[in-house]
Design a protein around this motif. Structure first.
Motif, PDB file in Angstrom:
ATOM      1  N   PHE A  54      -9.783 -18.759  -0.329  1.00  0.00           N
ATOM      2  CA  PHE A  54     -10.220 -18.376   1.019  1.00  0.00           C
ATOM      3  C   PHE A  54     -11.407 -17.420   0.943  1.00  0.00           C
ATOM      4  CE2 PHE A  54      -9.652 -15.062   4.377  1.00  0.00           C
ATOM      5  CZ  PHE A  54      -9.953 -15.843   5.491  1.00  0.00           C
ATOM      6  N   VAL A  55     -11.330 -16.432   0.080  1.00  0.00           N
ATOM      7  CA  VAL A  55     -12.406 -15.450  -0.067  1.00  0.00           C
ATOM      8  C   VAL A  55     -13.673 -16.117  -0.606  1.00  0.00           C
ATOM      9  CG1 VAL A  55     -13.126 -13.340  -1.250  1.00  0.00           C
ATOM     10  CG2 VAL A  55     -10.802 -13.528  -0.341  1.00  0.00           C
ATOM     11  N   ALA A  56     -13.519 -17.000  -1.581  1.00  0.00           N
ATOM     12  CA  ALA A  56     -14.675 -17.687  -2.151  1.00  0.00           C
ATOM     13  C   ALA A  56     -15.393 -18.520  -1.109  1.00  0.00           C
ATOM     14  CB  ALA A  56     -14.228 -18.559  -3.316  1.00  0.00           C
ATOM     15  N   ASP A  57     -14.648 -19.147  -0.218  1.00  0.00           N
ATOM     16  CA  ASP A  57     -15.264 -19.942   0.848  1.00  0.00           C
ATOM     17  C   ASP A  57     -16.064 -19.051   1.792  1.00  0.00           C
ATOM     18  OD1 ASP A  57     -15.496 -22.600   2.191  1.00  0.00           O
ATOM     19  OD2 ASP A  57     -14.499 -21.523   3.823  1.00  0.00           O
ATOM     20  N   LEU A  58     -15.548 -17.881   2.102  1.00  0.00           N
ATOM     21  CA  LEU A  58     -16.260 -16.945   2.976  1.00  0.00           C
ATOM     22  C   LEU A  58     -17.535 -16.425   2.323  1.00  0.00           C
ATOM     23  CD1 LEU A  58     -13.276 -14.806   4.331  1.00  0.00           C
ATOM     24  CD2 LEU A  58     -14.615 -16.475   5.621  1.00  0.00           C
ATOM     25  N   ALA A  59     -17.549 -16.362   1.006  1.00  0.00           N
ATOM     26  CA  ALA A  59     -18.687 -15.787   0.277  1.00  0.00           C
ATOM     27  C   ALA A  59     -19.905 -16.696   0.246  1.00  0.00           C
ATOM     28  CB  ALA A  59     -18.273 -15.460  -1.151  1.00  0.00           C
ATOM     29  N   LYS A  60     -19.726 -17.964   0.538  1.00  0.00           N
ATOM     30  CA  LYS A  60     -20.795 -18.944   0.346  1.00  0.00           C
ATOM     31  C   LYS A  60     -22.065 -18.602   1.121  1.00  0.00           C
ATOM     32  CE  LYS A  60     -17.685 -22.780  -0.746  1.00  0.00           C
ATOM     33  NZ  LYS A  60     -17.093 -24.054  -0.273  1.00  0.00           N
ATOM     34  N   ASP A  61     -21.924 -18.039   2.314  1.00  0.00           N
ATOM     35  CA  ASP A  61     -23.117 -17.705   3.098  1.00  0.00           C
ATOM     36  C   ASP A  61     -23.080 -16.258   3.591  1.00  0.00           C
ATOM     37  OD1 ASP A  61     -21.066 -18.080   4.900  1.00  0.00           O
ATOM     38  OD2 ASP A  61     -22.214 -19.310   6.292  1.00  0.00           O
ATOM     39  N   ALA A  62     -22.325 -15.414   2.885  1.00  0.00           N
ATOM     40  CA  ALA A  62     -22.225 -14.004   3.275  1.00  0.00           C
ATOM     41  C   ALA A  62     -23.229 -13.156   2.513  1.00  0.00           C
ATOM     42  CB  ALA A  62     -20.813 -13.489   3.019  1.00  0.00           C
ATOM     43  N   ASP A  63     -23.637 -12.058   3.120  1.00  0.00           N
ATOM     44  CA  ASP A  63     -24.492 -11.073   2.456  1.00  0.00           C
ATOM     45  C   ASP A  63     -23.696  -9.877   1.953  1.00  0.00           C
ATOM     46  OD1 ASP A  63     -27.144 -12.306   2.987  1.00  0.00           O
ATOM     47  OD2 ASP A  63     -26.578 -11.974   5.071  1.00  0.00           O
ATOM     48  N   VAL A  64     -22.707  -9.463   2.750  1.00  0.00           N
ATOM     49  CA  VAL A  64     -21.930  -8.267   2.426  1.00  0.00           C
ATOM     50  C   VAL A  64     -20.461  -8.493   2.740  1.00  0.00           C
ATOM     51  CG1 VAL A  64     -21.630  -5.784   2.850  1.00  0.00           C
ATOM     52  CG2 VAL A  64     -23.905  -6.809   3.049  1.00  0.00           C
ATOM     53  N   PHE A  65     -19.597  -8.108   1.824  1.00  0.00           N
ATOM     54  CA  PHE A  65     -18.164  -8.002   2.091  1.00  0.00           C
ATOM     55  C   PHE A  65     -17.864  -6.549   2.421  1.00  0.00           C
ATOM     56  CE2 PHE A  65     -16.206 -11.690  -0.619  1.00  0.00           C
ATOM     57  CZ  PHE A  65     -16.655 -12.611   0.312  1.00  0.00           C
ATOM     58  N   VAL A  66     -17.175  -6.324   3.523  1.00  0.00           N
ATOM     59  CA  VAL A  66     -16.699  -4.993   3.904  1.00  0.00           C
ATOM     60  C   VAL A  66     -15.176  -5.019   3.803  1.00  0.00           C
ATOM     61  CG1 VAL A  66     -16.540  -3.275   5.738  1.00  0.00           C
ATOM     62  CG2 VAL A  66     -18.639  -4.629   5.471  1.00  0.00           C
ATOM     63  N   VAL A  67     -14.631  -4.244   2.884  1.00  0.00           N
ATOM     64  CA  VAL A  67     -13.180  -4.214   2.683  1.00  0.00           C
ATOM     65  C   VAL A  67     -12.646  -2.953   3.357  1.00  0.00           C
ATOM     66  CG1 VAL A  67     -11.296  -4.261   1.029  1.00  0.00           C
ATOM     67  CG2 VAL A  67     -13.436  -5.477   0.524  1.00  0.00           C
ATOM     68  N   ALA A  68     -11.947  -3.143   4.466  1.00  0.00           N
ATOM     69  CA  ALA A  68     -11.465  -2.016   5.274  1.00  0.00           C
ATOM     70  C   ALA A  68      -9.958  -2.121   5.486  1.00  0.00           C
ATOM     71  CB  ALA A  68     -12.197  -1.992   6.617  1.00  0.00           C
ATOM     72  N   THR A  69      -9.250  -2.477   4.423  1.00  0.00           N
ATOM     73  CA  THR A  69      -7.804  -2.652   4.493  1.00  0.00           C
ATOM     74  C   THR A  69      -7.094  -1.461   3.855  1.00  0.00           C
ATOM     75  OG1 THR A  69      -7.695  -3.788   2.364  1.00  0.00           O
ATOM     76  CG2 THR A  69      -8.113  -5.152   4.308  1.00  0.00           C
ATOM     77  N   PRO A  70      -5.815  -1.270   4.162  1.00  0.00           N
ATOM     78  CA  PRO A  70      -5.061  -0.227   3.449  1.00  0.00           C
ATOM     79  C   PRO A  70      -5.049  -0.506   1.955  1.00  0.00           C
ATOM     80  CG  PRO A  70      -3.855  -0.989   5.387  1.00  0.00           C
ATOM     81  CD  PRO A  70      -5.007  -1.936   5.199  1.00  0.00           C
ATOM     82  N   ALA A  71      -4.939   0.544   1.159  1.00  0.00           N
ATOM     83  CA  ALA A  71      -4.951   0.386  -0.297  1.00  0.00           C
ATOM     84  C   ALA A  71      -3.553   0.311  -0.888  1.00  0.00           C
ATOM     85  CB  ALA A  71      -5.724   1.532  -0.939  1.00  0.00           C
ATOM     86  N   ARG A  72      -2.565   0.830  -0.166  1.00  0.00           N
ATOM     87  CA  ARG A  72      -1.191   0.839  -0.675  1.00  0.00           C
ATOM     88  C   ARG A  72      -0.624  -0.592  -0.724  1.00  0.00           C
ATOM     89  NH1 ARG A  72      -1.416   2.171   4.534  1.00  0.00           N
ATOM     90  NH2 ARG A  72      -0.008   1.132   6.000  1.00  0.00           N
ATOM     91  N   ALA A  73       0.508  -0.741  -1.359  1.00  0.00           N
ATOM     92  CA  ALA A  73       1.132  -2.046  -1.489  1.00  0.00           C
ATOM     93  C   ALA A  73       1.617  -2.562  -0.129  1.00  0.00           C
ATOM     94  CB  ALA A  73       2.300  -1.981  -2.460  1.00  0.00           C
ATOM     95  N   ILE A  74       1.231  -3.799   0.189  1.00  0.00           N
ATOM     96  CA  ILE A  74       1.714  -4.506   1.376  1.00  0.00           C
ATOM     97  C   ILE A  74       2.204  -5.868   0.905  1.00  0.00           C
ATOM     98  CG2 ILE A  74       1.094  -5.500   3.615  1.00  0.00           C
ATOM     99  CD1 ILE A  74      -1.032  -3.337   3.879  1.00  0.00           C
ATOM    100  N   ASP A  75       3.447  -6.172   1.205  1.00  0.00           N
ATOM    101  CA  ASP A  75       4.068  -7.409   0.709  1.00  0.00           C
ATOM    102  C   ASP A  75       3.938  -7.519  -0.810  1.00  0.00           C
ATOM    103  OD1 ASP A  75       4.701  -8.118   3.333  1.00  0.00           O
ATOM    104  OD2 ASP A  75       2.842  -9.264   3.608  1.00  0.00           O
ATOM    105  N   GLY A  76       4.048  -6.372  -1.472  1.00  0.00           N
ATOM    106  CA  GLY A  76       4.049  -6.353  -2.929  1.00  0.00           C
ATOM    107  C   GLY A  76       2.686  -6.391  -3.588  1.00  0.00           C
ATOM    108  N   LYS A  77       1.601  -6.373  -2.800  1.00  0.00           N
ATOM    109  CA  LYS A  77       0.263  -6.444  -3.379  1.00  0.00           C
ATOM    110  C   LYS A  77      -0.580  -5.270  -2.897  1.00  0.00           C
ATOM    111  CE  LYS A  77       0.211 -11.500  -3.719  1.00  0.00           C
ATOM    112  NZ  LYS A  77      -0.470 -12.751  -3.297  1.00  0.00           N
ATOM    113  N   LYS A  78      -1.225  -4.592  -3.855  1.00  0.00           N
ATOM    114  CA  LYS A  78      -2.108  -3.483  -3.530  1.00  0.00           C
ATOM    115  C   LYS A  78      -3.558  -3.972  -3.460  1.00  0.00           C
ATOM    116  CE  LYS A  78      -1.357   0.353  -5.819  1.00  0.00           C
ATOM    117  NZ  LYS A  78      -1.116   1.290  -6.934  1.00  0.00           N
ATOM    118  N   LEU A  79      -4.386  -3.194  -2.798  1.00  0.00           N
ATOM    119  CA  LEU A  79      -5.798  -3.554  -2.694  1.00  0.00           C
ATOM    120  C   LEU A  79      -6.433  -3.702  -4.072  1.00  0.00           C
ATOM    121  CD1 LEU A  79      -8.451  -4.013  -1.218  1.00  0.00           C
ATOM    122  CD2 LEU A  79      -8.649  -1.532  -0.914  1.00  0.00           C
ATOM    123  N   VAL A  80      -6.100  -2.811  -4.980  1.00  0.00           N
ATOM    124  CA  VAL A  80      -6.705  -2.864  -6.315  1.00  0.00           C
ATOM    125  C   VAL A  80      -6.402  -4.182  -7.026  1.00  0.00           C
ATOM    126  CG1 VAL A  80      -4.793  -1.774  -7.588  1.00  0.00           C
ATOM    127  CG2 VAL A  80      -7.169  -1.452  -8.359  1.00  0.00           C
TER     128      VAL A  80
END
Length: 213
Positions: A54-80
């Motif tokens: 999904f992310v790779a598809d969005l990148a095809k014509d993007a200039d900048v990704f802005v990541v503005a999500t929480p960093a803590r674990a959500i559903d077992g996955k952290k931002l890192v």
């Protein structure tokens, strides 16, 4: 004009950055886990930054990704956990990678300590704070061909202290900025101005900077 993909577009910071980018005539794609809540004018997509295809598809014509999500674990996955795939995709497609960071990894004075290492830092916020710091540490280890920036707000930042749009603020590096009364604060609109300024006129390539009054 640039095309921004904002992960966490329905959150406080993501929403402010999206609105500022639209105000300046940029194209904005807003990604949210739950559809139906992005601001008017944003091209809404439902998905997760942990979904590499999904992310790779969005990148095809993007200039900048802005990541503005929480960093803590959500559903077992952290931002890192998503950073390695974000880095691969950004490098492959020439996308500039950016993050809404936390204030807590800023140094309280030259030489430290970090804000979240001080005795008075609230224990209930340490997981989120430490998780944001992990993201920054990992970015600093990436190859030189990855273009990234990371913006730490002042200590007081969020919907509970929205402030007013002034267009006046200070930029700093790795040290927490405070005013003459010792307060560290930035309103959401002014944080977004500084963020979109960096997108339009890059001055902090491969670096963290902070914004405060």
């Amino acid at each position: 004009m640039a095309k921004l993909v904002i992960f966490g577009a329905t959150g406080y910071a993501g929403g402010k950055i999206g609105a500022e980018a639209l105000r300046r005539g940029h194209e904005v794609v807003g990604v949210a886990r739950n559809a139906g809540a992005v601001p008017e004018g944003v091209d809404e997509r439902q998905g997760s930054l942990h979904d590499e295809a999904f992310v790779a598809d969005l990148a095809k014509d993007a200039d900048v990704f802005v990541v503005a999500t929480p960093a803590r674990a959500i559903d077992g996955k952290k931002l890192v956990d998503a950073v390695p795939s974000l880095v691969r995709i950004a490098r492959e497609h020439g996308v500039r990678l950016s993050f809404v960071g936390g204030a807590s990894s800023l140094l309280v004075a030259e030489g430290g300590p970090r804000l979240f290492d001080t005795p008075e830092f609230p224990a209930e916020y340490k997981e989120e704070a430490g998780s944001h710091a992990e993201v920054l540490d990992l970015l600093r280890e990436q190859p030189e061909d990855l273009d990234w920036f990371y913006v730490s707000p002042a200590a007081e930042f969020g919907a509970w202290v929205p402030g007013e749009r002034t267009g006046q603020f200070r930029l700093g590096g790795d040290i927490l900025l405070t005013d003459e009364n010792g307060r560290s604060f930035i309103g959401g609109d002014d944080y977004a101005i500084a963020y979109v300024d960096e997108i339009e006129q890059p001055k902090h390539r491969r670096a963290r900077f902070t914004v405060a009054y």
